[in-house]
Design an enzyme around this catalytic site. Structure first.
Site, PDB file in Angstrom:
ATOM      1  N   LYS A 140      52.531 -86.720  -4.947  1.00 30.52           N
ATOM      2  CA  LYS A 140      52.949 -85.402  -5.432  1.00 30.52           C
ATOM      3  C   LYS A 140      54.459 -85.328  -5.317  1.00 30.52           C
ATOM      4  CE  LYS A 140      51.226 -81.531  -7.008  1.00 30.52           C
ATOM      5  NZ  LYS A 140      50.040 -81.275  -7.828  1.00 30.52           N
ATOM      6  N   ASP A 180      52.946 -79.733 -12.908  1.00 30.37           N
ATOM      7  CA  ASP A 180      52.327 -78.794 -11.963  1.00 30.37           C
ATOM      8  C   ASP A 180      53.070 -77.473 -12.195  1.00 30.37           C
ATOM      9  OD1 ASP A 180      50.431 -78.657  -9.467  1.00 30.37           O
ATOM     10  OD2 ASP A 180      52.231 -77.680  -8.759  1.00 30.37           O
TER      11      ASP A 180
HETATM   12  P1  NDP Z   1      52.102 -72.717 -14.104  1.00 31.86           P
HETATM   13  O1  NDP Z   1      53.504 -72.797 -13.660  1.00 31.86           O
HETATM   14  O2  NDP Z   1      51.759 -73.032 -15.501  1.00 31.86           O
HETATM   15  O3  NDP Z   1      51.513 -71.271 -13.779  1.00 31.86           O
HETATM   16  C1  NDP Z   1      51.522 -70.707 -12.508  1.00 31.86           C
HETATM   17  C2  NDP Z   1      51.123 -69.258 -12.669  1.00 31.86           C
HETATM   18  O4  NDP Z   1      50.897 -68.648 -11.400  1.00 31.86           O
HETATM   19  C3  NDP Z   1      52.192 -68.436 -13.353  1.00 31.86           C
HETATM   20  O5  NDP Z   1      51.557 -67.459 -14.115  1.00 31.86           O
HETATM   21  C4  NDP Z   1      52.921 -67.823 -12.158  1.00 31.86           C
HETATM   22  O6  NDP Z   1      53.646 -66.663 -12.458  1.00 31.86           O
HETATM   23  C5  NDP Z   1      51.732 -67.503 -11.303  1.00 31.86           C
HETATM   24  N1  NDP Z   1      52.089 -67.259  -9.919  1.00 31.86           N
HETATM   25  C6  NDP Z   1      52.925 -67.959  -9.119  1.00 31.86           C
HETATM   26  N2  NDP Z   1      52.944 -67.417  -7.892  1.00 31.86           N
HETATM   27  C7  NDP Z   1      52.089 -66.380  -7.936  1.00 31.86           C
HETATM   28  C8  NDP Z   1      51.664 -65.431  -6.999  1.00 31.86           C
HETATM   29  N3  NDP Z   1      52.132 -65.438  -5.744  1.00 31.86           N
HETATM   30  N4  NDP Z   1      50.744 -64.518  -7.393  1.00 31.86           N
HETATM   31  C9  NDP Z   1      50.269 -64.500  -8.653  1.00 31.86           C
HETATM   32  N5  NDP Z   1      50.646 -65.355  -9.593  1.00 31.86           N
HETATM   33  C10 NDP Z   1      51.551 -66.278  -9.222  1.00 31.86           C
HETATM   34  O7  NDP Z   1      51.291 -73.655 -13.089  1.00 31.86           O
HETATM   35  P2  NDP Z   1      49.849 -74.299 -13.267  1.00 31.86           P
HETATM   36  O8  NDP Z   1      48.964 -73.379 -14.011  1.00 31.86           O
HETATM   37  O9  NDP Z   1      50.025 -75.682 -13.743  1.00 31.86           O
HETATM   38  O10 NDP Z   1      49.387 -74.412 -11.751  1.00 31.86           O
HETATM   39  C11 NDP Z   1      48.721 -73.336 -11.071  1.00 31.86           C
HETATM   40  C12 NDP Z   1      48.032 -73.880  -9.834  1.00 31.86           C
HETATM   41  O11 NDP Z   1      47.077 -74.887 -10.219  1.00 31.86           O
HETATM   42  C13 NDP Z   1      48.928 -74.557  -8.804  1.00 31.86           C
HETATM   43  O12 NDP Z   1      48.389 -74.353  -7.519  1.00 31.86           O
HETATM   44  C14 NDP Z   1      48.799 -76.028  -9.167  1.00 31.86           C
HETATM   45  O13 NDP Z   1      49.107 -76.867  -8.074  1.00 31.86           O
HETATM   46  C15 NDP Z   1      47.327 -76.094  -9.518  1.00 31.86           C
HETATM   47  N6  NDP Z   1      46.929 -77.224 -10.350  1.00 31.86           N
HETATM   48  C16 NDP Z   1      47.505 -77.439 -11.576  1.00 31.86           C
HETATM   49  C17 NDP Z   1      47.074 -78.496 -12.353  1.00 31.86           C
HETATM   50  C18 NDP Z   1      47.583 -78.711 -13.748  1.00 31.86           C
HETATM   51  O14 NDP Z   1      47.021 -79.573 -14.423  1.00 31.86           O
HETATM   52  N7  NDP Z   1      48.561 -77.976 -14.204  1.00 31.86           N
HETATM   53  C19 NDP Z   1      46.077 -79.468 -11.848  1.00 31.86           C
HETATM   54  C20 NDP Z   1      45.459 -79.084 -10.596  1.00 31.86           C
HETATM   55  C21 NDP Z   1      45.920 -78.018  -9.871  1.00 31.86           C
HETATM   56  P3  NDP Z   1      55.227 -66.719 -12.762  1.00 31.86           P
HETATM   57  O15 NDP Z   1      55.308 -67.118 -14.199  1.00 31.86           O
HETATM   58  O16 NDP Z   1      55.690 -65.334 -12.479  1.00 31.86           O
HETATM   59  O17 NDP Z   1      55.820 -67.730 -11.820  1.00 31.86           O
END
Ligand code: NDP
Length: 460
Positions: A140, A180
């Protein structure tokens, strides 16, 4: 492991003492890294019955080895902002475990990134990757760079500087990063370009999550969200339930959330809420995904804008309030520790039937206890969100073969992988005396494959 012993009170005590002693050593050796401690504790506690049954793992020092990363790289990332001012961020890559294949895991760009966060993610990733059944180790990385509000030029200059250093440590057979939080197709594109320029060769398999036009896999973008929903589908099926007609709450509005909402809706659910780091929207008529995609994927704006187009919806500041919305299924898809025990109790009181983690470690250890004690179906992250990395491994396979599968082919493989992860987790939970506990089941199933491979390869 072949030397089995009968599980007795004594063997359980020996296993507990071993786990406790190694956990204490991890805390001593990694002070102030609370997220890493939390991830280690969650996995270690599940493994007591494995050590009680197969004590030879203890002799091989497997926990000591598996909780110490093979390598942690940190580096300076200097870049120039649009005002001509020099900025400096810190870059990280943890190469946690290569027992099963090249290190594999995403890059996160977010101000909260530090060694603890990267190590917790890399540790979890090792077991998740093992669960997929594919030949990938765990890694990571990322940076404390905040992409929010940055221009396209700033993003490009930062990612190019980041890759100029990172490229020394990665390669299609060594370490294969992906996206991520804060790292999507745009960032992967810039990083791939810089890697190619420095190396002087088109090594498609060095990064996954690439654009479809230059080596990316169809269905990679959708994979984590779709995979989480496929996993929940299996959990529900075993309980005689389904998505059809259910009410769903999904936190976040990023990559994982958007495609979890899409697949849940295709299966007949009504998704009534989603969020970003400022607040959440509740739309009793059902979230309009086209609007969310436009706001987040195209305009990169705030979720609060949603209510301007949809008068049926309300916007609320703050993130935790989303868990007070009554729902049948909750899918935390935003970030770590977004559900504490209080939010978990609220969900249970409002009748939630299933919770599955699209994000990494979104539930605190106390929240998980609440779900398990209340009999809520609970899908832990390393199993429920493994679809993203599973399709990343399929992208690597396509790159090696120099051909591309159709969307339907990749989606069908993803569906099979998620079903297998569910079945293997259920089976391991039953075999070790925790029927229905997928936290224990996923940890054990993931652990055994990595541990056996590590032991077979000697003390390295
Ligand atoms: P993105 O950056 O695409 O999206 C993250 C989202 O979460 C955004 O909408 C962000 O809002 C929001 N967010 C961040 N902090 C908070 C909070 N405290 N409360 C509510 N919303 C919040 O990331 P991903 O969708 O790729 O990743 C999301 C999660 O999934 C992470 O934990 C990641 O490690 C996990 N993951 C992702 C994978 C992937 O393929 N992408 C694979 C496996 C796990 P804002 O825009 O305001 O920051």
């Amino acid at each position: 492991m072949s030397i089995v012993q009968e599980i007795t009170q004594d063997s359980i005590q020996v296993a507990k003492d071993y786990v406790h002693q190694v956990y204490e050593a991890v805390i001593q050796r990694n002070p102030h890294e609370s997220e890493f401690h939390q991830a280690v504790k969650e996995i270690f506690d599940s493994l007591v019955p494995v050590f009680a049954k197969y004590p030879t793992y203890i002799k091989h020092g497997i926990l000591e080895r598996i909780s110490e990363p093979e390598r942690l790289i940190t580096f300076r990332v200097p870049w120039v902002d649009d005002r001509g001012q020099v900025q400096v961020n810190r870059g990280f890559r943890v190469q946690f475990n290569s027992s099963l294949g090249p290190y594999k895991g995403g890059l996160r760009f977010h101000p909260s990134v530090n060694a603890s966060i990267i190590k917790f993610l890399g540790f979890e990733q090792t077991f998740k990757n093992s669960l997929t059944g594919q030949p990938i180790g765990g890694g990571k990385g990322g940076s404390d760079f905040d992409p929010k509000g940055k221009s396209d030029g700033e993003i490009m200059r930062f990612t190019q500087s980041f890759m100029t250093e990172l490229c020394k440590y990665i390669g299609p057979d060594e370490d294969v990063p992906a996206g991520d939080i804060g790292v999507g197709a745009r960032e992967i594109g810039y990083m791939f370009g810089q890697y190619k320029r420095i190396r002087g060769g088109f090594e498609a398999g060095v990064l996954t999550g690439k654009g479809i036009g230059y080596g990316g896999s169809l269905a990679r973008k959708e994979a984590t969200g779709y995979g989480t929903v496929y996993f929940v589908q299996e959990m529900l099926k075993d309980a005689g339930l389904s998505f059809d007609g259910s009410t769903v709450v999904v936190s976040g509005s990023g990559n994982v959330s958007i495609y979890a909402i899409e697949k849940a809706s295709q299966l007949g659910a009504k998704v009534v809420a989603c969020s970003d780091s400022n607040g959440y929207v509740y739309d009793p008529a059902g979230i309009n995904l086209d609007t969310v995609k436009r706001l987040k994927e195209v305009e990169r704006s705030r979720i609060s804008e949603y209510v301007k187009v949809h008068p049926t919806a309300s916007y609320y500041e703050g993130c935790t309030g989303i868990w007070s919305i009554p729902c049948d299924i909750a899918l935390p898809c935003a970030t770590q520790n977004e559900i504490d025990d209080e939010s978990a109790r609220l969900l249970v009181a409002n009748g939630v039937k299933a919770v599955a983690e699209g994000a990494n470690m979104p539930s605190s250890l106390e929240a998980i206890e609440v779900f398990l004690e209340s009999g809520v179906l609970f899908g832990p992250a390393k199993a429920a969100n493994a679809g993203g990395v599973a399709v990343s491994a399929l992208e690597m396979a396509q790159n090696s073969m120099r051909l591309s599968w159709t969307f339907e082919e990749v989606d069908a493989k993803l569906h099979i992988i998620m079903t297998n992860i569910y079945r293997n987790s259920v089976k391991a939970a039953e075999e070790y005396g925790y029927p229905g506990n997928l936290v224990v089941g996923a940890n054990i199933a993931g652990f055994i494959r990595v541990a056996d491979a590590a032991i077979a390869q000697g003390v390295i």
